[in-house]
Design a protein around this motif. Structure first.
Motif, PDB file in Angstrom:
ATOM      1  N   ILE A  29       0.838  -1.208   0.000  1.00 32.00           N
ATOM      2  CA  ILE A  29       0.000   0.000   0.000  1.00 32.00           C
ATOM      3  C   ILE A  29       0.876   1.262   0.000  1.00 32.00           C
ATOM      4  CG2 ILE A  29      -1.961   1.181   1.148  1.00 32.00           C
ATOM      5  CD1 ILE A  29      -2.808  -1.387   2.394  1.00 32.00           C
ATOM      6  N   ALA A  30       2.210   1.085  -0.093  1.00 32.29           N
ATOM      7  CA  ALA A  30       3.095   2.258  -0.181  1.00 32.29           C
ATOM      8  C   ALA A  30       3.107   2.753  -1.632  1.00 32.29           C
ATOM      9  CB  ALA A  30       4.491   1.872   0.272  1.00 32.29           C
ATOM     10  N   SER A  31       3.741   3.902  -1.865  1.00 32.69           N
ATOM     11  CA  SER A  31       3.865   4.377  -3.250  1.00 32.69           C
ATOM     12  C   SER A  31       4.895   3.499  -3.969  1.00 32.69           C
ATOM     13  CB  SER A  31       4.321   5.835  -3.258  1.00 32.69           C
ATOM     14  OG  SER A  31       5.649   5.895  -2.780  1.00 32.69           O
ATOM     15  N   GLU A  32       5.025   3.729  -5.269  1.00 32.08           N
ATOM     16  CA  GLU A  32       5.965   2.903  -6.036  1.00 32.08           C
ATOM     17  C   GLU A  32       7.384   2.961  -5.499  1.00 32.08           C
ATOM     18  OE1 GLU A  32       6.289   3.271 -10.450  1.00 32.08           O
ATOM     19  OE2 GLU A  32       4.107   3.201 -10.297  1.00 32.08           O
ATOM     20  N   ASP A  33       7.747   4.171  -4.982  1.00 32.46           N
ATOM     21  CA  ASP A  33       9.106   4.308  -4.440  1.00 32.46           C
ATOM     22  C   ASP A  33       9.147   4.150  -2.917  1.00 32.46           C
ATOM     23  OD1 ASP A  33       7.834   6.671  -3.891  1.00 32.46           O
ATOM     24  OD2 ASP A  33       9.503   7.965  -4.472  1.00 32.46           O
ATOM     25  N   GLY A  34       8.138   3.486  -2.361  1.00 31.61           N
ATOM     26  CA  GLY A  34       8.207   3.059  -0.962  1.00 31.61           C
ATOM     27  C   GLY A  34       7.749   4.058   0.082  1.00 31.61           C
ATOM     28  N   ARG A  35       7.079   5.130  -0.371  1.00 30.47           N
ATOM     29  CA  ARG A  35       6.640   6.148   0.603  1.00 30.47           C
ATOM     30  C   ARG A  35       5.318   5.770   1.257  1.00 30.47           C
ATOM     31  NH1 ARG A  35       9.534  10.766   0.074  1.00 30.47           N
ATOM     32  NH2 ARG A  35      10.925  10.645  -1.713  1.00 30.47           N
ATOM     33  N   GLY A  58       4.515  -4.370   7.935  1.00 31.14           N
ATOM     34  CA  GLY A  58       4.897  -5.338   6.910  1.00 31.14           C
ATOM     35  C   GLY A  58       6.368  -5.145   6.541  1.00 31.14           C
ATOM     36  N   VAL A  59       6.895  -6.092   5.786  1.00 35.46           N
ATOM     37  CA  VAL A  59       8.292  -6.011   5.332  1.00 35.46           C
ATOM     38  C   VAL A  59       8.615  -4.609   4.820  1.00 35.46           C
ATOM     39  CG1 VAL A  59       8.778  -8.415   4.763  1.00 35.46           C
ATOM     40  CG2 VAL A  59       7.467  -7.045   3.141  1.00 35.46           C
ATOM     41  N   THR A  60       9.706  -4.032   5.330  1.00 34.06           N
ATOM     42  CA  THR A  60      10.095  -2.666   4.961  1.00 34.06           C
ATOM     43  C   THR A  60      11.554  -2.712   4.516  1.00 34.06           C
ATOM     44  OG1 THR A  60       8.543  -1.846   6.618  1.00 34.06           O
ATOM     45  CG2 THR A  60      10.207  -0.293   5.843  1.00 34.06           C
ATOM     46  N   TYR A  61      11.818  -2.369   3.252  1.00 33.28           N
ATOM     47  CA  TYR A  61      13.180  -2.649   2.763  1.00 33.28           C
ATOM     48  C   TYR A  61      14.205  -1.613   3.191  1.00 33.28           C
ATOM     49  CZ  TYR A  61      12.132   0.296  -1.450  1.00 33.28           C
ATOM     50  OH  TYR A  61      11.773   1.303  -2.324  1.00 33.28           O
ATOM     51  N   VAL A  62      15.402  -2.146   3.509  1.00 30.37           N
ATOM     52  CA  VAL A  62      16.484  -1.296   4.017  1.00 30.37           C
ATOM     53  C   VAL A  62      17.410  -0.851   2.893  1.00 30.37           C
ATOM     54  CG1 VAL A  62      16.434  -2.365   6.301  1.00 30.37           C
ATOM     55  CG2 VAL A  62      17.996  -3.273   4.556  1.00 30.37           C
ATOM     56  N   HIS A  63      17.294  -1.524   1.746  1.00 31.72           N
ATOM     57  CA  HIS A  63      18.136  -1.165   0.590  1.00 31.72           C
ATOM     58  C   HIS A  63      17.382  -1.592  -0.663  1.00 31.72           C
ATOM     59  CE1 HIS A  63      21.473  -0.800  -2.160  1.00 31.72           C
ATOM     60  NE2 HIS A  63      22.209  -0.279  -1.197  1.00 31.72           N
ATOM     61  N   GLU A  64      17.515  -0.778  -1.719  1.00 37.49           N
ATOM     62  CA  GLU A  64      16.818  -1.108  -2.965  1.00 37.49           C
ATOM     63  C   GLU A  64      17.221  -2.472  -3.518  1.00 37.49           C
ATOM     64  OE1 GLU A  64      15.226   2.016  -6.273  1.00 37.49           O
ATOM     65  OE2 GLU A  64      17.296   2.179  -5.568  1.00 37.49           O
ATOM     66  N   GLY A  66      17.396  -5.022  -1.982  1.00 36.62           N
ATOM     67  CA  GLY A  66      16.724  -6.074  -1.223  1.00 36.62           C
ATOM     68  C   GLY A  66      15.229  -5.911  -1.254  1.00 36.62           C
ATOM     69  N   LYS A  67      14.737  -5.136  -2.236  1.00 37.33           N
ATOM     70  CA  LYS A  67      13.284  -4.931  -2.336  1.00 37.33           C
ATOM     71  C   LYS A  67      12.617  -6.249  -2.748  1.00 37.33           C
ATOM     72  CE  LYS A  67       9.947  -1.880  -4.554  1.00 37.33           C
ATOM     73  NZ  LYS A  67       9.693  -0.639  -5.281  1.00 37.33           N
ATOM     74  N   GLY A  68      11.495  -6.571  -2.109  1.00 37.96           N
ATOM     75  CA  GLY A  68      10.882  -7.878  -2.354  1.00 37.96           C
ATOM     76  C   GLY A  68       9.629  -7.855  -3.194  1.00 37.96           C
ATOM     77  N   ARG A 109      17.563 -13.675  -2.112  1.00 40.32           N
ATOM     78  CA  ARG A 109      17.211 -14.406  -3.342  1.00 40.32           C
ATOM     79  C   ARG A 109      15.707 -14.558  -3.546  1.00 40.32           C
ATOM     80  NH1 ARG A 109      16.560 -19.992  -1.404  1.00 40.32           N
ATOM     81  NH2 ARG A 109      17.438 -21.193  -3.124  1.00 40.32           N
ATOM     82  N   GLN A 110      14.868 -14.085  -2.608  1.00 35.42           N
ATOM     83  CA  GLN A 110      13.405 -14.237  -2.752  1.00 35.42           C
ATOM     84  C   GLN A 110      12.767 -12.878  -3.059  1.00 35.42           C
ATOM     85  OE1 GLN A 110      12.458 -17.983   0.247  1.00 35.42           O
ATOM     86  NE2 GLN A 110      11.894 -15.975   0.902  1.00 35.42           N
ATOM     87  N   SER A 111      12.870 -12.443  -4.304  1.00 36.07           N
ATOM     88  CA  SER A 111      12.300 -11.145  -4.654  1.00 36.07           C
ATOM     89  C   SER A 111      11.398 -11.275  -5.881  1.00 36.07           C
ATOM     90  CB  SER A 111      13.418 -10.149  -4.959  1.00 36.07           C
ATOM     91  OG  SER A 111      12.872  -8.969  -5.486  1.00 36.07           O
ATOM     92  N   MET A 112      10.237 -10.612  -5.790  1.00 37.78           N
ATOM     93  CA  MET A 112       9.312 -10.586  -6.939  1.00 37.78           C
ATOM     94  C   MET A 112       9.731  -9.538  -7.959  1.00 37.78           C
ATOM     95  SD  MET A 112       5.498 -10.608  -5.283  1.00 37.78           S
ATOM     96  CE  MET A 112       4.532  -9.971  -6.664  1.00 37.78           C
ATOM     97  N   VAL A 113      10.626  -8.618  -7.568  1.00 36.58           N
ATOM     98  CA  VAL A 113      10.890  -7.456  -8.427  1.00 36.58           C
ATOM     99  C   VAL A 113      12.326  -7.353  -8.944  1.00 36.58           C
ATOM    100  CG1 VAL A 113       9.043  -6.015  -7.480  1.00 36.58           C
ATOM    101  CG2 VAL A 113      11.270  -5.981  -6.391  1.00 36.58           C
ATOM    102  N   LEU A 114      13.270  -8.119  -8.387  1.00 36.24           N
ATOM    103  CA  LEU A 114      14.667  -7.978  -8.810  1.00 36.24           C
ATOM    104  C   LEU A 114      15.062  -9.112  -9.762  1.00 36.24           C
ATOM    105  CD1 LEU A 114      16.302  -7.160  -5.342  1.00 36.24           C
ATOM    106  CD2 LEU A 114      15.596  -5.520  -7.099  1.00 36.24           C
TER     107      LEU A 114
END
Ligand SMILES: Cc1cc2nc3c(=O)[nH]c(=O)nc-3n(C[C@H](O)[C@H](O)[C@H](O)COP(=O)(O)O)c2cc1C
Ligand code: SF4
Length: 376
Positions: A29-35, A58-64, A66-68, A109-114
């Motif tokens: 439910i965040a914006s595309e760039d995580g806001r 929910g999962v909140t990424y610490v580095h791009e 590692g975005k899931g 290694r478990q990412s839907m976007v990378l």
């Protein structure tokens, strides 16, 4: 008579008003760039008003790197702090003492976007059909730094604590597991070596934000994969983490590829979300990590949050009264009924949890934002 689930208890120095914890639930439910978005703020307001003592985001990424998932909440940049502060403010304002913890996440290694994710070792991941590249020492140093910086931002955004996501086969879980960690340097091999990245994050975070900011961790009691962590190893890991100073340990299990190993003939389907088992339609099927948590509880001196298929108040009372857990984690029940804690705390007679554990909500995350597909 006051019921044990309504009693407050501390995690580190923070007081949690009751024993109900909203376990981390990815929302998209965040914006595309995580806001943080207005919709996300409204979502958390409703949760806070529902009576839960502690919300884990929910999962909140610490580095791009590692975005899931798409539209995942981010904490990797300083300009996100004002938005995150709005989120903590709304929970503190409407939650009558409700606390909020941000779950710090790197997907490995478990990412839907990378397309080219990194991991401790180059072990093929069949759910996402990807062979990750093995992390260099420099990658490890950068990743530790990303978690430590994210913790600083969390404190500045007035989260009450952080939780490291070291479960479910994501990056820190990949380091812990001998199935995904084949390294021959000081980050692989023995349990002490596999825990090292977490130890570095923990120690540097304490140096940075001080000892009063609680650091929680979610870990697997078992990877449920041949060659992965089993109970014997998870007990040793939990003991190390407890001695290190983690403020609470949440016990869960599984990696994503368990789905493929157990349901090979059927292929991938959200119903097989491995950590969220389906069809919890009898009391016998509830609290499916309890037998493991009981053993872990014996070797740790820190509060234990038990999650996984917990649906009935009498079961919750037994778990707490018998001292097998200190807090009760709820994910799907609060997607369906965010006010379930209030129903349980204020109601009389048997109040049945409406969630039928169908995992339609997991499916909803594949195509868009989180929702309960059973809700009219
Ligand atoms: C839709 C959905 C999203 C989830 N997102 C996360 C997450 O962001 N982080 C996490 O640690 N676990 C996540 N989980 C796992 C839950 O926190 C929990 O461990 C699991 O669902 C079992 O608890 P339950 O039976 O109360 O749902 C998710 C589960 C579901 C169903
Ligand atoms: S879709 Fe609704 S009923 Fe089904 S598991 Fe998710 S929250 Fe429960």
């Amino acid at each position: 008579m006051r019921k044990i689930y309504s009693e407050s208890k501390k995690i580190g120095k923070i007081e949690i008003k009751n024993r109900f914890v909203r376990s981390a639930t990815g929302e998209r439910i965040a914006s595309e760039d995580g806001r943080v978005t207005d919709e996300l703020i409204e979502f958390y307001k409703v949760l806070a008003e529902g009576g839960v003592g502690l919300i884990i985001t929910g999962v909140t990424y610490v580095h791009e790197n590692g975005k899931g998932i798409p539209n995942q909440l981010a904490i990797d940049r300083d300009d996100l702090i004002p938005g995150l502060r709005k989120l903590t403010e709304i929970v503190h304002k409407y939650g009558e003492g409700c606390k909020i913890v941000v779950q710090l996440h790197h997907s490995g290694r478990q990412s839907m976007v990378l397309d080219n994710p990194m991991a401790p070792s180059a072990v093929f991941e069949p759910t996402f059909h990807v062979k990750p590249r093995e992390m260099t020492k420099e990658d490890i140093v950068d990743t530790v730094e990303a978690f430590v910086e994210a913790a600083r931002r969390a404190e500045e955004a007035r989260f009450d604590a952080i939780q490291l996501h070291a479960a479910h086969g994501y990056l820190l879980s990949q380091f812990l597991s001998p199935y995904t960690n084949k390294r021959t340097d000081e980050y692989g091999g023995t349990i002490e070596n596999r825990v090292r990245i977490i130890e570095e994050i923990y120690k540097k975070t304490v140096e940075n934000v001080g000892p009063d900011f609680p650091i929680l961790i979610k870990m697997n009691v078992d990877d449920f994969l041949e060659g992965g962590i089993n109970l014997d190893e998870s007990m040793q890991i939990a003991e190390i983490l407890s001695k290190m100073g983690f403020a609470a340990i949440e016990t869960s299990g599984c990696m994503w590829e368990v789905i493929l190993r157990t349901k090979k003939e059927l292929g991938w389907h959200p119903a097989f979300n491995p950590e969220a088992r389906i069809n919890i339609d009898s009391k016998e099927k509830e609290a499916y990590h309890l037998p493991y948590a009981k053993e872990i509880k014996k070797v740790i001196n820190t509060p234990l949050i038990l999650v996984g298929g917990i649906r009935s108040l009498d079961i919750i009372e037994n778990i707490l009264n018998e001292g097998n857990a200190d807090f009760i984690g709820l994910c799907r029940p609060l997607i369906r009924e965010p006010d379930l804690p209030n129903k349980w705390l204020k109601g009389t007679g048997e109040i049945t949890c409406e969630c039928i554990s169908c995992n339609g909500c997991t499916g909803s995350l594949l195509s868009g934002s989180l929702r309960c597909t059973q809700k009219k």
